[in-house]
Design an enzyme around this catalytic site. Sequence first.
Site, PDB file in Angstrom:
ATOM      1  N   TRP A   1     -11.013 -53.781  -7.902  1.00 54.80           N
ATOM      2  CA  TRP A   1     -10.229 -54.925  -7.434  1.00 54.80           C
ATOM      3  C   TRP A   1     -10.986 -55.612  -6.298  1.00 54.80           C
ATOM      4  O   TRP A   1     -10.587 -55.629  -5.145  1.00 54.80           O
ATOM      5  CB  TRP A   1      -8.843 -54.471  -7.006  1.00 54.80           C
ATOM      6  CG  TRP A   1      -7.885 -55.573  -6.719  1.00 54.80           C
ATOM      7  CD1 TRP A   1      -7.394 -55.955  -5.510  1.00 54.80           C
ATOM      8  CD2 TRP A   1      -7.267 -56.450  -7.665  1.00 54.80           C
ATOM      9  NE1 TRP A   1      -6.529 -57.012  -5.637  1.00 54.80           N
ATOM     10  CE2 TRP A   1      -6.430 -57.344  -6.949  1.00 54.80           C
ATOM     11  CE3 TRP A   1      -7.356 -56.591  -9.062  1.00 54.80           C
ATOM     12  CZ2 TRP A   1      -5.673 -58.334  -7.574  1.00 54.80           C
ATOM     13  CZ3 TRP A   1      -6.613 -57.577  -9.680  1.00 54.80           C
ATOM     14  CH2 TRP A   1      -5.783 -58.437  -8.945  1.00 54.80           C
TER      15      TRP A   1
ATOM     16  N   TYR B   1     -17.040 -59.515  -7.445  1.00 57.35           N
ATOM     17  CA  TYR B   1     -18.450 -59.145  -7.396  1.00 57.35           C
ATOM     18  C   TYR B   1     -19.233 -60.189  -6.591  1.00 57.35           C
ATOM     19  O   TYR B   1     -19.156 -61.386  -6.849  1.00 57.35           O
ATOM     20  CB  TYR B   1     -19.006 -59.053  -8.816  1.00 57.35           C
ATOM     21  CG  TYR B   1     -20.323 -58.321  -8.903  1.00 57.35           C
ATOM     22  CD1 TYR B   1     -20.358 -56.944  -9.062  1.00 57.35           C
ATOM     23  CD2 TYR B   1     -21.525 -59.006  -8.820  1.00 57.35           C
ATOM     24  CE1 TYR B   1     -21.566 -56.260  -9.150  1.00 57.35           C
ATOM     25  CE2 TYR B   1     -22.735 -58.343  -8.895  1.00 57.35           C
ATOM     26  CZ  TYR B   1     -22.745 -56.963  -9.064  1.00 57.35           C
ATOM     27  OH  TYR B   1     -23.950 -56.289  -9.136  1.00 57.35           O
TER      28      TYR B   1
ATOM     29  N   GLU C   1       0.833  -1.199   0.000  1.00 57.56           N
ATOM     30  CA  GLU C   1       0.000   0.000   0.000  1.00 57.56           C
ATOM     31  C   GLU C   1       0.873   1.257   0.000  1.00 57.56           C
ATOM     32  O   GLU C   1       1.837   1.359   0.762  1.00 57.56           O
ATOM     33  CB  GLU C   1      -0.885  -0.038   1.245  1.00 57.56           C
ATOM     34  CG  GLU C   1      -1.833   1.122   1.413  1.00 57.56           C
ATOM     35  CD  GLU C   1      -2.674   0.988   2.674  1.00 57.56           C
ATOM     36  OE1 GLU C   1      -3.639   1.745   2.825  1.00 57.56           O
ATOM     37  OE2 GLU C   1      -2.360   0.102   3.499  1.00 57.56           O
TER      38      GLU C   1
ATOM     39  N   LYS D   1      -9.380   2.410  -2.166  1.00 62.10           N
ATOM     40  CA  LYS D   1      -9.605   1.838  -0.848  1.00 62.10           C
ATOM     41  C   LYS D   1     -10.958   2.292  -0.306  1.00 62.10           C
ATOM     42  O   LYS D   1     -11.345   3.451  -0.477  1.00 62.10           O
ATOM     43  CB  LYS D   1      -8.484   2.268   0.105  1.00 62.10           C
ATOM     44  CG  LYS D   1      -8.506   1.576   1.472  1.00 62.10           C
ATOM     45  CD  LYS D   1      -7.236   1.909   2.260  1.00 62.10           C
ATOM     46  CE  LYS D   1      -7.176   1.176   3.590  1.00 62.10           C
ATOM     47  NZ  LYS D   1      -5.915   1.423   4.315  1.00 62.10           N
TER      48      LYS D   1
ATOM     49  N   CYS E   1      -5.465  -3.177   2.222  1.00 60.56           N
ATOM     50  CA  CYS E   1      -5.226  -3.278   3.659  1.00 60.56           C
ATOM     51  C   CYS E   1      -6.493  -3.417   4.500  1.00 60.56           C
ATOM     52  O   CYS E   1      -7.081  -4.481   4.576  1.00 60.56           O
ATOM     53  CB  CYS E   1      -4.405  -2.084   4.115  1.00 60.56           C
ATOM     54  SG  CYS E   1      -3.628  -2.349   5.743  1.00 60.56           S
TER      55      CYS E   1
ATOM     56  N   THR F   1     -14.628 -55.290   4.652  1.00 61.30           N
ATOM     57  CA  THR F   1     -13.219 -54.918   4.854  1.00 61.30           C
ATOM     58  C   THR F   1     -12.615 -54.168   3.670  1.00 61.30           C
ATOM     59  O   THR F   1     -11.554 -53.568   3.814  1.00 61.30           O
ATOM     60  CB  THR F   1     -12.377 -56.173   5.113  1.00 61.30           C
ATOM     61  OG1 THR F   1     -12.438 -57.033   3.966  1.00 61.30           O
ATOM     62  CG2 THR F   1     -12.885 -56.929   6.331  1.00 61.30           C
TER      63      THR F   1
ATOM     64  N   SER G   1      -8.522 -56.023   6.435  1.00 68.06           N
ATOM     65  CA  SER G   1      -9.306 -56.721   7.457  1.00 68.06           C
ATOM     66  C   SER G   1      -8.792 -56.365   8.852  1.00 68.06           C
ATOM     67  O   SER G   1      -9.573 -56.320   9.816  1.00 68.06           O
ATOM     68  CB  SER G   1      -9.268 -58.236   7.240  1.00 68.06           C
ATOM     69  OG  SER G   1      -7.961 -58.751   7.390  1.00 68.06           O
TER      70      SER G   1
END
Length: 639
Positions: free
Chosen positions: A471, A474, A46, A115, A171, A461, A358
């Site tokens: 991963w 199913y 400023e 300002k 400011c 888990t 787990s």
Amino acid sequence: MKDGFIRCAAMVPNVTVADCGANEREIIRLLDEASEAGANIVVFPELCLTGYTCGDLFLQDKLLSEAMQSLLRIAEHTDGMNLIAFIGLPVLYGNKLYNVAAAVSDGELLGMTTKSHFPNYSEFYEARHFVAFPDGFNFTDMGKYTNVPFGPKLLYRCDDIPELVIGAEICEDVWVPAPPSIGLAASGATVIVNCSASDETTGKDAYRRNLISGQSASLISAYVYSDAGEGESTQDLVYAGHGLICENGTILAEARRFVNESIYADVDLGRIRSERRRISTFPAVYSEDYFQINFNLEVRNISLRRKYNVTPFVPSDKADRDSRCEEILTIQAMGLKKRLAHTGCKNAVIGISGGLDSTLALLVTVKAFDMLKLERSGITAVTMPCFGTTDRTYNNACRLVHSLGASLKEINIQNAVNLHFEDIGHNPDLHDITYENSQARERTQILMDIANQNGGLVVGTGDMSELALGWATYNGDHMSMYGVNCSIPKTLVRHLVRYYADICGNEALSKVLLDVLDTPVSPELLPPTEGTISQKTEDIVGPYELHDFFLYYILRFGYTPAKVFRLACSAFVNFYDKPTILNWLKIFYRRFFSQQFKRSCVPDGPKVGSVALSPRGDLRMPSDASARMWLTELDEIKL
């Protein structure tokens, strides 16, 4: 910069009070430095062209005229520089004096933000010299520059980078209950700059730090704060040059105080835009009360100064890690506690393998039982050894259950699986997907039936990383009655188990947990080799630390594949080469899209962090969406 990054600088010149020529030269020196460093947004303190502490010298025509001439020469100096700079100075407009942040870029004076709020308490006397401009904006002529926008409601929009819109405040503006930056951000500003002169008193730095970072969080913006430093008059006060660059609540760079230090940080505009898109309460329509000023920046590809944590789900600071781990375990346990209480279950059934997931699920279940003041013996931990089980994991599973005071039940499933192979006509010597998944489904069937016998609930888990990659078998380990790990990524699982080992106060339990942590991640569905695990998950699907990194930036911020790749290359530069990262990123996208059908029907489970995969709210993704566009972008990357 490329990929939505913009380099910002908060610079603190060595001010000479009331010597505009000296300050002009210092600002030009710093502008050259910033340009050399590749900064695109440069913010100065400023009233730095005159010095903030000029007092009644602000009433002198000579000071005002010299400050304006210096500004015009600085504006010309920016010609050819690929940046926009904000510089503080006093400006006489009409019959009144205004405290201004002037924006200059490419040889032009773009605008002057005034300002709005002035301190007039104790040692401050700004209101003695300056006034606030009426709400809105107007235009003025400054030297050769005509129709220069002037007022508090100005926005600077970059034509070359559409997501870059800059708003300025000065400011005290940020210290008031309703700062101008609120309206600026609501009307499109993604970066707020603040030309400031905040005096230094004991403890004020902590308040300032929290204020600026908090403002960037509430506005979902970047905030570049440049503070007056050494060189200002010390007649009554000292100024420390406490610069800050923040992004959505995170401090990216902070200047050391009392040394006039310039700081740089690479702001991620894509992250800001993503957050605003996700937050439904952020304004959707920009106000027409603000005047927009267009400017240009060339998009350049330069190396990132910004560092990325290789484990974004895990706090890097140990103190933060410990408190975060305790909080996460509590959230998991509270979720299970409610489900047990609601169903009236006083028993829980969990498959225990001696592996990480787990183990964590059992620790959470124990915590939930303790909360409910239930006997831990009501937790039936079932170990089901089969073709791939090793002595190490089997023994760890048994020792873990005994150390926690749960009930251990062992059921060897080899005969049952072999009978199933005979029923479906499968050759047990053919170690294919049928061979593997038959074991996983047999285990789930046993857990469900034992739960029926006990009037209990099967605790899942599987973790979030496995769900992201699909991963999971199913209707095998994919299924449970409540999944406590459903939003815990694999990299975080490790830290949670490590934390429990550190604080449990049980030497035997801690020893088991540490050995579990040291065991390779494996489903153990293929026969071991010479007694050791032969099937290592990360050899097949890739390193979980990479996949968790991909998952975080893809889902949390919606980044493009090329940007995710760039961030991963930066974060893992000392661990993986670019071809390796690209290979696993392609695999992640393929699996993530193709395996959504598994995530569309997962059991209930508690959300823990900002990324989760629940189909009931966190990830509503069609199971048959095409990954072509994402993979094509990766194919076009040249290494």
